[in-house]
Design a protein around this motif. Sequence first.
Motif, PDB file in Angstrom:
ATOM      1  N   PHE A  88       0.829  -1.206   0.000  1.00  0.00           N
ATOM      2  CA  PHE A  88       0.000   0.000   0.000  1.00  0.00           C
ATOM      3  C   PHE A  88       0.865   1.258   0.000  1.00  0.00           C
ATOM      4  N   VAL A  89       1.893   1.279   0.838  1.00  0.00           N
ATOM      5  CA  VAL A  89       2.778   2.453   0.901  1.00  0.00           C
ATOM      6  C   VAL A  89       3.486   2.654  -0.434  1.00  0.00           C
ATOM      7  N   ALA A  90       3.982   1.571  -1.027  1.00  0.00           N
ATOM      8  CA  ALA A  90       4.671   1.694  -2.314  1.00  0.00           C
ATOM      9  C   ALA A  90       3.719   2.143  -3.418  1.00  0.00           C
ATOM     10  N   GLY A  91       2.524   1.567  -3.437  1.00  0.00           N
ATOM     11  CA  GLY A  91       1.554   1.959  -4.454  1.00  0.00           C
ATOM     12  C   GLY A  91       1.103   3.400  -4.316  1.00  0.00           C
ATOM     13  N   TYR A  92       0.883   3.833  -3.083  1.00  0.00           N
ATOM     14  CA  TYR A  92       0.462   5.224  -2.887  1.00  0.00           C
ATOM     15  C   TYR A  92       1.590   6.193  -3.227  1.00  0.00           C
ATOM     16  N   TYR A 108      -1.156  17.902   0.100  1.00  0.00           N
ATOM     17  CA  TYR A 108      -1.040  17.697   1.549  1.00  0.00           C
ATOM     18  C   TYR A 108      -2.383  17.289   2.151  1.00  0.00           C
ATOM     19  N   ALA A 109      -3.461  17.925   1.708  1.00  0.00           N
ATOM     20  CA  ALA A 109      -4.791  17.559   2.197  1.00  0.00           C
ATOM     21  C   ALA A 109      -5.162  16.150   1.767  1.00  0.00           C
ATOM     22  N   ASN A 110      -4.790  15.780   0.547  1.00  0.00           N
ATOM     23  CA  ASN A 110      -5.082  14.418   0.076  1.00  0.00           C
ATOM     24  C   ASN A 110      -4.297  13.381   0.871  1.00  0.00           C
ATOM     25  N   HIS A 111      -3.069  13.709   1.231  1.00  0.00           N
ATOM     26  CA  HIS A 111      -2.265  12.790   2.035  1.00  0.00           C
ATOM     27  C   HIS A 111      -2.912  12.554   3.402  1.00  0.00           C
ATOM     28  N   LEU A 112      -3.367  13.619   4.035  1.00  0.00           N
ATOM     29  CA  LEU A 112      -4.016  13.478   5.340  1.00  0.00           C
ATOM     30  C   LEU A 112      -5.308  12.677   5.224  1.00  0.00           C
ATOM     31  N   LYS A 113      -6.069  12.944   4.185  1.00  0.00           N
ATOM     32  CA  LYS A 113      -7.318  12.212   3.978  1.00  0.00           C
ATOM     33  C   LYS A 113      -7.059  10.732   3.738  1.00  0.00           C
ATOM     34  N   THR A 114      -6.023  10.438   2.967  1.00  0.00           N
ATOM     35  CA  THR A 114      -5.692   9.039   2.694  1.00  0.00           C
ATOM     36  C   THR A 114      -5.239   8.320   3.958  1.00  0.00           C
ATOM     37  N   ILE A 115      -4.435   8.983   4.779  1.00  0.00           N
ATOM     38  CA  ILE A 115      -3.964   8.368   6.022  1.00  0.00           C
ATOM     39  C   ILE A 115      -5.135   8.083   6.963  1.00  0.00           C
ATOM     40  N   ILE A 119      -6.385   4.303   8.093  1.00  0.00           N
ATOM     41  CA  ILE A 119      -6.450   3.883   9.499  1.00  0.00           C
ATOM     42  C   ILE A 119      -7.853   3.400   9.853  1.00  0.00           C
ATOM     43  N   LEU A 120      -8.880   4.089   9.366  1.00  0.00           N
ATOM     44  CA  LEU A 120     -10.259   3.673   9.642  1.00  0.00           C
ATOM     45  C   LEU A 120     -10.558   2.304   9.035  1.00  0.00           C
ATOM     46  N   ILE A 121     -10.124   2.088   7.792  1.00  0.00           N
ATOM     47  CA  ILE A 121     -10.351   0.789   7.150  1.00  0.00           C
ATOM     48  C   ILE A 121      -9.582  -0.310   7.885  1.00  0.00           C
ATOM     49  N   PHE A 122      -8.363   0.002   8.287  1.00  0.00           N
ATOM     50  CA  PHE A 122      -7.542  -0.965   9.014  1.00  0.00           C
ATOM     51  C   PHE A 122      -8.218  -1.371  10.320  1.00  0.00           C
TER      52      PHE A 122
END
Length: 222
Positions: A88-92, A108-115, A119-122
């Motif tokens: 996931f980290v490599a693909g992102y 930067y906003a997209n990075h925060l949203k993705t993180i 975490i929620l899905i995890f």
Amino acid sequence: MPKSFDKDWEKVLWKKQPFADNHIPRQFLSALRRNVNFTPYTYWPLVLLSCAITQHVATIFIFLATFVRLKEHMVDPRSLILISVGCFVAGYTIWSWGNHTTSKEDRYANHLKTIKSSILIFLALMSLSPVLRTLTAATSSDSIWALSAILFVLNALLADYGVRRSYQKLQEGLTSVLSMNAAISASVVLASRLTADIDVFALILFSVQAFALFPILRHRLQ
């Protein structure tokens, strides 16, 4: 009939004309066009276009092999979780590297949203693992194998193998959504045959990587 009269002939049936029934003028086929939409292909471009299909089928078999190894306790689920997170980290990273159309603030906003979403899905998958493990406890294994096979066939048939140009928006169609849902459903019913919660969590996490996120990255790379 003399050929000089060909210019007076009309291609109509309702009008009486001074020509024989089998009269064929010289300009009868002048407007004929053959293979107007024909596009010649060579071997290697066709091979590259077929890579999307072979990649998708290979992904299904890799997932099935992973399930068998988890079921037979031949692979550590913790290692599979680490591999899924690493992929996931490599693909992102590859996805972000190829996205140069947005501003720095938007990225930067997209990075925060993705993180946050990751975490929620995890956490959601981790909390649902005990429920998924006992989801089909009253169902025989033969029914599970048949159902998962049908769902994976639907996944392969409904998958989006098209190539999008760089100017086209990456938007999932109805068949792509149905294909992903079929694959995730097949993963859930297969995961219910595992014996440990961590095995279920590792398999479902791997299925999300393989059938939900990898096709999106593949379209971006194409």
